[in-house]
Design an enzyme around this catalytic site. Structure first.
Site: not given
Length: 358
Positions: A142, A335
């Protein structure tokens, strides 16, 4: 699919955290820095603190051997790498996971300009210096992925290799999309709603647990199949995180073990979210433009089948400027790849490290 509605509760942040934790701050107070008590992560080695780039950084370490520095994203912590801190030492590696600037045991400077990828790289170089490490493998997920891809462009003499998790290295010419985009971009896209100071904080900090439970899920909007079916004006298709939290109609399931979520909640109730949100706001400051150019170290991109924001195809252009690049897509993962599928993630990354660095 089961749905849950959360009823936000208000609280006095500082008073409740102080009463609940009953602990002294683990770092000193400094003018201009928002400080609160934060307890160390459960089940990990005791953290140490280092001075780097003008801040005091909390760091977890385990093992000995080739160093691997793990950089987390939003809204994460060094504890995001708990599975790697436990597995990598057995492969002869020194696993190092800091709470990044703005998070957890690390100081939270108030200026968004401090959170540019270039300045975060300065934090990481200072970390190496403090630990007396010349070169390391950098692994980032991320927002942690952006500085680790930037490190070999700015400090190639300090980088052995790079592992980017979900986040691609930016550069090259993006390929035309092979299918219609999953996300309908509006002014309510989460990146846009995170820009105004205080707006996202007001919702995320009203009920920290509810906000984190919305984000740390499997399925729901972290599913390509689901996203193709949602109406274009839905909170899911527009990735309106704040609306999803306010509506409270959560779908899918939590992937995180209860004790881990409890630690996240305790920590963000103590620190708030402004430090992490400043990574989104840094670009608007115009400080420290992020460099591009070729990356001349061995590199691994690990994507996730159901990351609906950072699609694996976002890594396609990387072949143009990274000569030694390998890519792997983790199936049945959204994610939060290294937490959702830790065994597969560890298998892929450790095998690559073993081949590239012996």
């Amino acid at each position: 699919m089961q749905r849950h509605r959360y009823q936000p509760t208000r609280r006095n942040l500082l008073q409740l955290v102080g009463l609940a934790l009953g602990a002294r701050p683990l770092y000193s107070r400094r003018p201009g820095l928002a400080q609160s008590a934060v307890r160390p992560a459960p089940g990990l080695p005791a953290p140490r603190h280092v001075e780097t780039n003008g801040i005091r950084m909390g760091v977890y370490e385990a093992g000995a051997g080739t160093p691997v520095v793990f950089a987390h994203g939003f809204p994460e912590l060094a504890y995001s790498w708990r599975h790697q801190l436990r597995a990598f030492p057995g492969a002869g590696l020194r696993a190092i996971a800091p709470d990044m600037r703005g998070y957890g045991l690390t100081e939270r400077t108030p200026d968004p300009a401090d959170y540019t990828p270039v300045n975060i790289c300065r934090d990481l170089v200072g970390l190496l210096d403090a630990l007396e490490i010349e070169r390391a493998i950098f692994c980032g997920h991320d927002w942690g992925g952006v500085p680790v891809w930037t490190m070999p462009r700015l400090y190639p003499d300090r980088v052995l290799g790079v592992i980017g998790v979900n986040t691609p290295a930016f550069g090259g010419q993006p390929s035309p999309p092979e299918e219609p985009p999953l996300i309908v971009m509006t002014e309510n896209y989460y990146f846009a709603t995170f820009q105004e100071p205080g707006r996202a904080e007001a919702i995320l900090e009203r009920n920290v647990r509810a906000g984190l439970e919305m984000l740390f899920r499997r399925g729901w909007y972290w599913s390509v199949e689901n996203m193709r079916q949602y109406p274009e004006d839905s909170a899911e298709r527009t990735m309106d995180f704040l609306r999803m939290i306010q509506e409270g109609n959560y779908q899918g399931e939590l992937f995180m073990e209860p004790e881990a979520l409890d630690y996240w909640v305790d920590t963000f109730e103590a620190t708030g979210f402004t430090g992490g949100l400043n990574y989104y706001r840094a670009g608007a400051t115009g400080a420290d433009p992020t460099p591009t150019g070729d990356i001349e170290v061995p590199s691994l991109y690990v994507g996730a089948e159901n990351d609906t924001i950072l699609r694996p195809s976002s890594s396609d252009a990387m072949v143009e400027f990274i000569p030694d690049l390998e890519r792997h897509i983790v199936a049945d993962s959204g994610h939060w790849t290294q937490q959702e599928q830790p065994e597969e993630f560890n298998r892929v990354t450790l095998e690559w490290i073993g081949r590239k660095f012996g």
